[in-house]
Design an enzyme around this catalytic site. Sequence first.
Site, PDB file in Angstrom:
ATOM      1  N   HIS A 465       2.047   1.703  10.829  1.00 43.74           N
ATOM      2  CA  HIS A 465       2.996   0.824  10.330  1.00 43.74           C
ATOM      3  C   HIS A 465       2.507   1.057   8.696  1.00 43.74           C
ATOM      4  CE1 HIS A 465       5.640  -2.510   9.545  1.00 43.74           C
ATOM      5  NE2 HIS A 465       5.043  -2.474   8.418  1.00 43.74           N
ATOM      6  N   GLU A 466       1.293   0.638   8.272  1.00 38.53           N
ATOM      7  CA  GLU A 466       1.116   0.511   6.860  1.00 38.53           C
ATOM      8  C   GLU A 466       1.053   1.980   6.213  1.00 38.53           C
ATOM      9  OE1 GLU A 466       1.039  -2.331   5.262  1.00 38.53           O
ATOM     10  OE2 GLU A 466       1.088  -3.704   7.275  1.00 38.53           O
ATOM     11  N   HIS A 469       4.161   2.759   4.847  1.00 39.62           N
ATOM     12  CA  HIS A 469       4.433   2.156   3.503  1.00 39.62           C
ATOM     13  C   HIS A 469       3.891   3.176   2.434  1.00 39.62           C
ATOM     14  CE1 HIS A 469       6.511  -1.341   4.614  1.00 39.62           C
ATOM     15  NE2 HIS A 469       5.576  -1.908   4.926  1.00 39.62           N
ATOM     16  N   GLU A 494      11.051  -2.233   5.528  1.00 44.47           N
ATOM     17  CA  GLU A 494      10.066  -1.998   6.859  1.00 44.47           C
ATOM     18  C   GLU A 494      10.502  -0.812   7.451  1.00 44.47           C
ATOM     19  OE1 GLU A 494       7.355  -3.692   6.882  1.00 44.47           O
ATOM     20  OE2 GLU A 494       7.570  -4.872   5.033  1.00 44.47           O
ATOM     21  N   TYR A 607      12.268  -7.844   8.524  1.00 42.66           N
ATOM     22  CA  TYR A 607      11.566  -7.299   9.705  1.00 42.66           C
ATOM     23  C   TYR A 607      12.263  -6.888  10.846  1.00 42.66           C
ATOM     24  CZ  TYR A 607       7.258  -8.052   7.242  1.00 42.66           C
ATOM     25  OH  TYR A 607       6.352  -8.105   6.169  1.00 42.66           O
TER      26      TYR A 607
END
Length: 676
Positions: A465-466, A469, A494, A607
């Site tokens: 997930h990170e 980004h 997101e 989210y």
Amino acid sequence: MVILRAQGLARGAVLNFARTPSDIQATVNAIISRGNEIQRAVANQMQPTFANTIAPLAKFENDYGADSSVITFLQNVSTRKSIRDASSKAEQQLSAFRIESLMRKDVYDSVKEVLNNKKEMEALEPEDRRLVEKMAEQYWRNGLGLNHEHRERLGQIKVRLSELGITFSRNINENDGRILFTRQELDGLPEDYFDGRVTEMEDGVEKYVVTTKYPDLVPVMQMAKNEQTRKQLAVVSESRCPENIALLEEAIKLRAEAAHLLGHRTHASFVLEQNMAETPETVIEFEHDLQAKLNVLADKEIKEIEALKRDDCQVAGKPFTGLFHWDFRFYSNKVKELKHKVSDDEIKQYFPVEQVTRGVLDIYQQMLGLRFVKVDNPPVWHKDVEMYEVWEANDNQTFVGHFYLDLYPRDGKYNHACVNPIRAGFARPDGTREYPVAVMLANFPKPTSSAPALLTHDDVLTLLHEFGHVFHHICAETKWSHFQLESVQMDFIEAPSQMLENWGWEPSVLRKFAVHYKTGEPIPEDLVKRMVAAKNEGVGLSNLRQVFFGLFDMAIHDTFDGNIDIKSTYNTLREKTTGFSAGDTDTCGAATFGHMMGGYDAGYYGYLWAKVYSSDMYASRFLKDGVENPKTGMDYRREILLPGGSRDASVSLEKFLGRGPNKKAFLESIGLSSKV
């Protein structure tokens, strides 16, 4: 795919994180001085144009954005309190300067002249035209349409809100809770939980120190058999930073007042007009509709959990008194273990952090057509930090950017997982590019004396997930830094990261990097099947937890006067939405709900909102075309990542999907029919 190691630093100006308090203050002074100089020149233009008004303001943002980000970032990572203090002070000063800058009517008048010059606007390139429109909108949303008295008051509110947010965040970072437990009280925790753990003597008994940092907290809440242990740790966690409740309450009232000054009924109305959702009514309808659908799953899940707890109470000879929020993780975990024979302790043996990181980076290299090079002996803020160069995969001459990984907890560090976009990419006047830089912060378990750092499967999903980004920032290719990651609409930002979590469930992908830390054997096919089978266990309740946070956010921000009893609202709404009570505890988790003071106010719904889009992108393109299809990956990079915030997210989605998005894939992904 092998990640090479660089002996030196190749491309892009390398950022300097080695700042003293005096360096930080000098940088603040230089930024403010240069900013004032540019704004005076813009305000004094006799005939404002894009070239003499908009471009200088945007170029200042280009040139000084990285310095500003570095010195304010250090409060989250520095091991020295004096640096963290100086960084917090710098953020307050720069925030106050930005507020003052966006409320300069003389500068706004020049910007507005460019906006109203139809002939010049029509001649501009699309990104330049959007820059003028967004810049003018920023000034308007900061009160430039108000009379002097109201503008002054709005400025005071904004400065105070900035101070409140910085203090709120700092309180969380600086105040981890701690509690002492005996080995018996921690029954159920695996052996490696105790390896290297600090002990203290209390009343002549040796006890283990357990903190509220994630690597300590989560395993206890998932595996400690003793309900009182889980309850006590939950109370310590939710009793931290009680002073933050007053800060949040003040912020809510100030946000409501600011919204009224700007012509909005509520703060949520003000925030949402720029998002894809547009109105609070749309958000609340979305949350309630989803809540009703999730309740179909959650009702069944609650019955399973309640039956397990009743059995435990009967064995212990204790009365069943209900389900509490410290039961949620424990019994959800127990359901998975009983029904699917999976446990975090078994799974994490196959996820040593270095191997997982390399595997996840390989996924992104292949998908996005990139090549990552690890830098030896990089200039970083802590010895645990790693630095990487990013290059185009098939072009040794095309550099793309840098990213840093700071993965382990330490005192004073930001205590969740996030990505900080430190330097934005942009086009220099000479036609070359400035290269973007991003930092991933996480708090994964540290290595022990007997084993390397081992990740749970949830940690692996967090890593995926990170990194989403990180590469959303790194791969954005806009003319102006204004349109990089932070300008992407909040209820879409997101989606790219959430979509990449799906790779953590693909058996063919897992088998490439999940290997036993001792034997090197790949993760067994049977274990992967059990993990995938357990994927949707508890999905109703876990998503209802997200619904709760979104509804709480709306409850405090879609209010006319901001008069809210935070503690009562938080605890009552949590029990009503999730079915888990706070019992007889007198706590409030809102005190450490950093999103509410960290830029997600009236935006937490994003989210789940973005989850709809992420599911659609994954099912409609990647599953359909093949998750390792390079063309799909490059389409994704070109249509979703590359534009950054230079166009509306709805445009990017339609170009990638070939149609408008819908909820079908999301509902099916959690085991619900799209007709429910």
